[in-house]
Structure formats: C-alpha cells, structure tokens
Design an enzyme around this catalytic site. Structure first.
Site, PDB file in Angstrom:
ATOM      1  N   ARG A 164       0.461  -9.724  -9.949  1.00  0.00           N
ATOM      2  CA  ARG A 164       1.278  -8.901  -9.058  1.00  0.00           C
ATOM      3  C   ARG A 164       1.611  -7.564  -9.735  1.00  0.00           C
ATOM      4  O   ARG A 164       1.590  -6.513  -9.123  1.00  0.00           O
ATOM      5  CB  ARG A 164       2.576  -9.606  -8.645  1.00  0.00           C
ATOM      6  CG  ARG A 164       3.478  -8.617  -7.915  1.00  0.00           C
ATOM      7  CD  ARG A 164       4.703  -9.168  -7.201  1.00  0.00           C
ATOM      8  NE  ARG A 164       5.280 -10.370  -7.688  1.00  0.00           N
ATOM      9  CZ  ARG A 164       6.087 -10.468  -8.759  1.00  0.00           C
ATOM     10  NH1 ARG A 164       6.410  -9.404  -9.463  1.00  0.00           N
ATOM     11  NH2 ARG A 164       6.560 -11.637  -9.125  1.00  0.00           N
ATOM     12  N   TYR A 206      -0.036   8.615  13.179  1.00  0.00           N
ATOM     13  CA  TYR A 206      -0.623   7.290  13.401  1.00  0.00           C
ATOM     14  C   TYR A 206       0.433   6.350  13.990  1.00  0.00           C
ATOM     15  O   TYR A 206       1.577   6.330  13.513  1.00  0.00           O
ATOM     16  CB  TYR A 206      -1.156   6.761  12.061  1.00  0.00           C
ATOM     17  CG  TYR A 206      -1.710   5.372  12.132  1.00  0.00           C
ATOM     18  CD1 TYR A 206      -2.931   5.131  12.736  1.00  0.00           C
ATOM     19  CD2 TYR A 206      -1.008   4.297  11.600  1.00  0.00           C
ATOM     20  CE1 TYR A 206      -3.447   3.855  12.808  1.00  0.00           C
ATOM     21  CE2 TYR A 206      -1.513   3.011  11.665  1.00  0.00           C
ATOM     22  CZ  TYR A 206      -2.731   2.787  12.270  1.00  0.00           C
ATOM     23  OH  TYR A 206      -3.231   1.523  12.346  1.00  0.00           O
ATOM     24  N   ASP A 234      -1.221  11.980   4.451  1.00  0.00           N
ATOM     25  CA  ASP A 234      -2.086  10.851   4.775  1.00  0.00           C
ATOM     26  C   ASP A 234      -3.506  11.408   4.922  1.00  0.00           C
ATOM     27  O   ASP A 234      -3.806  12.123   5.871  1.00  0.00           O
ATOM     28  CB  ASP A 234      -1.603  10.189   6.076  1.00  0.00           C
ATOM     29  CG  ASP A 234      -2.383   8.915   6.400  1.00  0.00           C
ATOM     30  OD1 ASP A 234      -3.568   8.830   6.033  1.00  0.00           O
ATOM     31  OD2 ASP A 234      -1.803   8.016   7.045  1.00  0.00           O
ATOM     32  N   LYS A 280     -10.346   2.276   5.760  1.00  0.00           N
ATOM     33  CA  LYS A 280     -11.200   3.177   6.516  1.00  0.00           C
ATOM     34  C   LYS A 280     -12.350   3.707   5.634  1.00  0.00           C
ATOM     35  O   LYS A 280     -13.146   2.920   5.181  1.00  0.00           O
ATOM     36  CB  LYS A 280     -10.343   4.291   7.118  1.00  0.00           C
ATOM     37  CG  LYS A 280      -9.012   3.791   7.746  1.00  0.00           C
ATOM     38  CD  LYS A 280      -9.197   2.922   8.978  1.00  0.00           C
ATOM     39  CE  LYS A 280      -7.906   2.225   9.427  1.00  0.00           C
ATOM     40  NZ  LYS A 280      -6.751   3.095   9.650  1.00  0.00           N
TER      41      LYS A 280
HETATM   42  C1  LIG Z   1      -5.297   2.897   9.797  1.00  0.00           C
HETATM   43  C2  LIG Z   1      -4.361   3.961   9.390  1.00  0.00           C
HETATM   44  C3  LIG Z   1      -3.147   3.656   8.747  1.00  0.00           C
HETATM   45  C4  LIG Z   1      -2.692   2.245   8.506  1.00  0.00           C
HETATM   46  O1  LIG Z   1      -3.527   1.561   7.640  1.00  0.00           O
HETATM   47  P1  LIG Z   1      -3.737  -0.033   7.627  1.00  0.00           P
HETATM   48  O2  LIG Z   1      -4.689  -0.223   6.512  1.00  0.00           O
HETATM   49  O3  LIG Z   1      -4.273  -0.409   8.969  1.00  0.00           O
HETATM   50  O4  LIG Z   1      -2.392  -0.644   7.375  1.00  0.00           O
HETATM   51  C5  LIG Z   1      -2.342   4.709   8.357  1.00  0.00           C
HETATM   52  N1  LIG Z   1      -2.687   5.991   8.592  1.00  0.00           N
HETATM   53  C6  LIG Z   1      -3.833   6.317   9.227  1.00  0.00           C
HETATM   54  C7  LIG Z   1      -4.152   7.751   9.460  1.00  0.00           C
HETATM   55  C8  LIG Z   1      -4.704   5.325   9.645  1.00  0.00           C
HETATM   56  O5  LIG Z   1      -5.844   5.642  10.274  1.00  0.00           O
END
Ligand SMILES: *Cc1c(COP(=O)(O)O)cnc(C)c1O
Length: 388
Positions: free
Chosen positions: A50, A102, A174, A199
């Site tokens: 952890r 998001y 982000d 992603k």
């Molecule tokens: C998918 C996404 C998130 C959240 O991510 P998860 O891995 O699904 O928790 C946050 N910001 C953006 C821009 C995203 O596309």
C-alpha cells in the site's frame, strides 16, 4: 527539462534492463503485498505494497519524467487522482473548476463541497470576465481540463496559470485527453498534472487507473504520504500493464491523431453533419491556442448529426468499426452519445448550458485503417439516408 525526442526514449525504455537479480530486460512485476525485513529494526527498500511497491514506482517514475515533474503518485482510478489533489487544499478553500468538466469530476467536486471540505465555483474558463470574477474570490486551487469533454473547447493553460499564481492559487491540469505526448502542463505553469491512466497512457482499455504528477518535490512527497494514508494506491498488476501500454504511447497517439484528422475533414462539410468539434480544424475556436500549447491535436472529436434523435439511433446502430461504448484512448475506436451515456446524469438543463445537444456524438479514434474507419462512418450515414 527533457527535449521532445528524449520523451520517446523515456516512454519506450525507462527502467529497461535495470533488474539486478536476473538482468531481466522488462522490469519484473512484484505482486507481493509485503517485503521481508533484513533483520531486527532493519527494513529493506520496501515494506508494504500500500505504501510503496517496485512495479508501481517504476510506472510513477516514468510518468514523472514524461510530464517533467518532481514525482508522481499512481492511484486506483482517475477519480482518485482528482480527489487526492483536492485533499491538498485547505479546509473550505475555493476550487475553481470548468463548468463543462468531466462528469465524474463534477460529481466529486459537488460531493466534497456538500461535506464541507471545499467550496466550488464552476466557471466558463474561456470567459475572461467570469474567470477574473472567480480569481477575485482568492481561490486555493484552479482545476483545468483542456481540451474539454465532449465539445473539445481549448483554454490557455499558460495564461490561466499566470493569473492563478498572482491570485495565490495552485493549478491542476487534467491531461487525460492529450497525454504528455501532446501536452505538458507543468512546462506551462501547472503545479499538478492529473491523469486517468485508463485512457491514453494505458491505451488498451483493460485497466482503470489514475496518476498525479507534481511539479515540486515537497508536493510529490505530500501526495505520496496522503495516498498511503487513505489507501488509494494502484495495484502492482495494473501498474505493470499500464507501463506496458505506455511503452507505445507516442506511436499510438501519432497514428490515432492522423486518423482523427482524416475523420474530422471527412465529417466537416458532410451533408448529414452540422458542427464538427476538433481543435485541428482551422475553423475551431481553440485552433490557435491548441497550435501553440499542444504538440498535436489529439484523437478525440465530436460532431452534430443532422436529423435529431432518430438519426442518432439509426447511425449508432448501423455504424461499423466503431463500438458504442463509454471511455476513450484505447487502440480501438469508440463512439459515444453523450446525452444518453457519459453526460446523461447531468440533466437536460445542465447539458443545454454546457452546449451538449441530443444530436452530439463523440468519437475516440483508434488505430484501425483510415479507409475502414471512414467506411464504418459511411455505413452509419447510409442508414440515415435509407430512413428518409
Ligand atoms: C475518464 C476520465 C476521468 C476519470 O477517470 P477514471 O479512471 O474513469 O476514474 C477523469 N478525467 C477525465 C478527463 C476523464 O476522461
């Protein structure tokens, strides 16, 4: 700061052939939850997974180098990544977030506001007056998402970060939609870079994960301590898979954005298509900023279909090659209908304000052959024409 050509090498080869036990070329995966002490009061480099784990650290180190940061934490989802950044904000501090951020981030910000941890101002960050009004309230943190989801609006990171610095606010970007292959927010003034590694970084739609990269060493250390305290660190196996995916980040993104550019040009001016939202099109309002702050225009785009909900239904049911699914950034092409999928929970009024119509479709463009992708879209258009 490494030069762009060095980043290709980091992605492909950071940590390669560093295994001291067997000289394994690919860094081994360490699934063990715990590590033996060398003796009484003598711990080794690792104690408990952890807190820290070699496979996770290898991914974090690679991400920190790619984003030009001092350190990174790897966590179990993109949402956890956003949340650990919010946790660095003083109690009751104001967070300025994009009004079209998001959906999961929107929900998290509202939830953290309801329990009194932070205050939130949702602002159109492309509106200079609205942004200045928000900065006059002495925010603690500014959260930026560019390009935005699903309308691909682009904001100027450098300008907003400079304004934030003057107001005494931290800046978190982000960077999920572009990845460090195409945009490096720390070089533009950001304190934190957030990723849903689900992603583009993993890129194969088989891991849910997240990461935060900090520009400063002290912030990186504070984050590492916090993710251990709350126990949201990423699993070793997921870290291993994500690093494996990351090796090919640059060639994947380069090819995917070439495909996306071809699709955007195909859709632009098509008789069954209204607006096309892709920063690579010279007609896109964010084209100029995107050209200066991005190394490419990315592989996400959205467009308005002519003919309303019935056309949308016919199109998504007949389209080939693209799969109707949420998420993005994988090697396979996906299509999503924001109004009934990713942005359904926002409600009609919030979608109207954000400019998300019922005719909007979002594409995550993959690595398939351009001709097959265009033929797949043609199959969707043919279904609309046959309907008439
Ligand atoms: C998918 C996404 C998130 C959240 O991510 P998860 O891995 O699904 O928790 C946050 N910001 C953006 C821009 C995203 O596309």
């Amino acid at each position: 700061m490494p030069k762009p050509k060095d980043l290709h090498t980091i992605a492909a080869a950071n940590g390669i052939a560093t295994d001291s036990t067997f000289r394994a070329v690919t860094p081994p995966i360490y699934l063990s939850s715990t590590f033996a002490f060398n003796g009484y009061e003598k711990s080794g480099a690792y104690e408990y997974t952890r807190t820290a784990n070699p496979s996770r650290d290898m991914l974090g180190d690679t991400l920190a180098k790619l984003e030009g940061g001092a350190g990174a934490v790897v966590v179990c989802s993109g949402m956890a990544a956003v949340d650990v950044v919010l946790a660095q904000t003083r109690k009751g501090g104001l967070v300025v977030a994009p009004h079209d951020c998001y959906g999961g981030t929107y929900r998290l910000l509202e939830a953290r506001q309801r329990c009194g941890q932070i205050e939130v101002a949702f602002v159109d960050q492309g509106d200079a007056a609205a942004l200045s009004a928000a900065f006059a309230r002495s925010p603690a943190l500014v959260l930026i998402e560019t390009p935005s989801n699903p309308l691909m609006r682009v904001v100027d990171i450098k300008a907003i970060a400079a304004q934030a610095k003057r107001a005494g606010a931290r800046v978190a970007v982000d960077n999920t939609f572009l990845s460090p292959a195409l945009q490096r927010p720390i070089s533009l003034g950001a304190d934190f870079v957030i990723h849903s590694t689900t992603k583009y970084l993993n890129g194969h739609s088989d891991v849910v994960g997240g990461a935060v990269i900090a520009a400063d060493r002290a912030d990186a250390e504070a984050l590492a301590e916090w993710v251990n305290v709350v126990g949201v660190t990423g699993a070793p196996f997921d870290s291993y898979l994500t690093l494996r995916g990351l090796r090919t980040l640059f060639p994947r993104v380069e090819r995917q954005q070439t495909n996306a550019g071809a699709i955007a040009r195909f859709l632009d001016g098509h008789k069954l298509v209204g607006a096309v939202h892709y920063p690579g099109l010279p007609s896109h309002p964010g084209h100029g900023i995107a050209k200066t702050q991005q190394a490419g225009f990315g592989a996400m785009l959205s467009f308005e279909l002519v003919g309303g909900t019935e056309a949308v239904r016919a199109f998504v049911e007949a389209i080939e090659v693209f799969t109707l699914a949420e998420s993005l950034g994988g090697v396979e092409s996906l299509i999503a209908h924001p109004a009934t999928m990713t942005h359904a929970k926002m409600g009609v009024e919030a979608r109207r304000i954000a400019g998300i119509s019922d005719s909007l479709l979002r594409l995550s463009v993959g690595l398939e052959a351009e001709a097959d992708l265009l033929a797949g879209l043609e199959a969707g258009f043919a279904a609309i024409s046959n309907q008439r």
